[in-house]
Scaffold this active site. Structure first.
Site, PDB file in Angstrom:
ATOM      1  N   ASP A 123       0.697  -1.789  -0.116  1.00 54.28           N
ATOM      2  CA  ASP A 123      -0.169   0.209   0.455  1.00 54.28           C
ATOM      3  C   ASP A 123       0.610   1.211   0.221  1.00 54.28           C
ATOM      4  OD1 ASP A 123      -2.362   1.915   2.364  1.00 54.28           O
ATOM      5  OD2 ASP A 123      -3.006   0.387  -0.329  1.00 54.28           O
ATOM      6  N   TYR A 154       2.826   4.810   0.974  1.00 56.12           N
ATOM      7  CA  TYR A 154       2.338   5.780   2.072  1.00 56.12           C
ATOM      8  C   TYR A 154       1.513   6.091   1.835  1.00 56.12           C
ATOM      9  CZ  TYR A 154       7.582   4.263   2.378  1.00 56.12           C
ATOM     10  OH  TYR A 154       8.110   2.034   2.573  1.00 56.12           O
ATOM     11  N   PHE A 167       7.966   1.062  -1.261  1.00 54.10           N
ATOM     12  CA  PHE A 167       9.348   0.866   0.148  1.00 54.10           C
ATOM     13  C   PHE A 167      10.318   2.548  -0.548  1.00 54.10           C
ATOM     14  CE2 PHE A 167       9.080  -3.141  -0.624  1.00 54.10           C
ATOM     15  CZ  PHE A 167       9.018  -3.613   0.806  1.00 54.10           C
ATOM     16  N   HIS A 197       9.425  -9.104   6.237  1.00 51.17           N
ATOM     17  CA  HIS A 197       8.813  -8.307   5.675  1.00 51.17           C
ATOM     18  C   HIS A 197       9.590  -7.428   6.218  1.00 51.17           C
ATOM     19  CE1 HIS A 197       6.659  -4.383   5.124  1.00 51.17           C
ATOM     20  NE2 HIS A 197       6.308  -4.901   4.252  1.00 51.17           N
TER      21      HIS A 197
END
Length: 349
Positions: free
Chosen positions: A189, A191, A202, A312
């Site tokens: 998703d 930021y 990322f 993760h």
């Protein structure tokens, strides 16, 4: 407090009014109307505000425009509980227990308007033609579920601040043409805080604090990739231009509300992107970090492609150092294929 100007409000402004807004932010004022609008949207996403000495005044030439601007202002003042810093980098991501099934085709709108006929253009997809994506995704744009995504996001932008800005929703695909993809990194998703999201999972825009997950990624690179030194920014556009496709399963989000667009149809679109990639290319390397990415990656044809899995990088997932050697492994695979390895180093500033 500065008024957040919605895209709809900006489109209704005259060129001279748009230039006045840009001038107040000490930005370039030349170009076509669509360029001026894109520049203002980008400025707002990066937190570039009007000069305090000469505050810009929102132009309200009609009652409808005034209502649009006021609604946006009210929304910007709403106080919502905002999670610490990240979205796909949250502990919930690794849990996987909260994932819900989504409709593969969505629901066809009861009333198809003329503006839906060019749905690809509405959400910034036209530039994908030049990167090769336009051709392979052409049929997706025509499907009812995709038109419903466009309709949903357009309505959301009228009432909320949506990230990333419209011109950056498909940034990952614009920066990495389909015929140049070597490595795929899948996020969850975008930021959801000001100035962060710019269409690459990322990654954040320069001038924004580096998120915790990316800090751990940098540390893993420093410990495994010779010559890598963590930069003082979190922008990964250099990787994108070298063949690393970085996209989220959901491509838009409301400000301060992670996963708020999870069920609008983006999941179907990105599933189909993965399927198209697997059909069009051979020997791709997928980085699947965390249970969410690994669950979504089950559709990857592992006979033709390489799948690397790991936990993760979010600190919320527990543990101290995140020791992942995918970057080195990917280059070993590429060299065996007779391809150039990825240069993982980043400019220091």
């Amino acid at each position: 407090m500065s008024v957040v100007l919605t895209e709809q409000a900006l489109k209704k402004m005259k060129v001279i009014e748009l230039k006045a807004e840009l001038k107040q932010r000490k930005l370039k004022v030349s170009g076509k109307k669509e360029d001026l609008i894109a520049r203002l949207l980008q400025a707002q996403s990066e937190g570039v505000l009007p000069s305090p000495e000469e505050p810009a005044k929102p132009v309200q030439t009609t009652k409808r425009k005034a209502a649009t601007v006021n609604d946006a202002q009210k929304d910007s003042k709403k106080k919502k509980p905002v999670p610490k810093e990240e979205s796909e980098e949250s502990e919930e991501e690794d849990d996987g227990s909260k994932d819900r099934d989504y409709n593969d085709e969505g629901h066809e709108p009861e009333d198809e308007s003329e503006e839906d006929d060019d749905a690809a253009s509405d959400e910034g997809l036209k530039p994908l033609t030049a990167s090769g994506w336009g051709k392979v995704l052409e049929e997706e744009y025509k499907k009812p579920y995709f038109k419903q995504i466009v309709k949903f996001v357009k309505e959301e932008r009228k009432n909320y601040v949506i990230f990333p800005p419209q011109n950056l929703v498909f940034n990952a695909f614009i920066l990495t043409p389909i015929d140049q993809v070597k490595v795929v990194i899948l996020g969850q998703d975008p930021y959801f805080n000001d100035g962060q999201a710019h269409g690459l999972c990322f990654s954040v825009q320069r001038g924004v604090a580096i998120p915790p997950s990316l800090k751990r990624i940098y540390k893993a690179l420093e410990s495994t990739v010779p010559g890598f030194k963590a930069p003082n920014h979190g922008c990964l556009e250099e990787w994108a231009r070298r063949g690393v496709l970085m996209f989220n399963a959901t491509l838009t989000v409301r400000k301060g509300e992670p996963n708020s667009h999870k069920e609008c149809g983006w999941q179907t679109f990105t599933d189909n992107v993965i399927k198209i990639l697997c059909q069009e290319r051979k020997g791709l390397i997928f980085f699947l970090w965390g249970q969410f990415a690994q669950k979504k990656g089950k559709i990857i044809n592992t006979n033709d492609h390489h799948v690397l899995t790991f936990s993760h990088p979010s600190p919320a997932g527990g543990g101290g150092q995140w020791v992942c050697d995918h970057f080195v492994k990917a280059n070993e695979i590429l060299e065996k294929q007779g391809k150039l390895p990825i240069d993982w180093t980043l400019s220091p500033k």
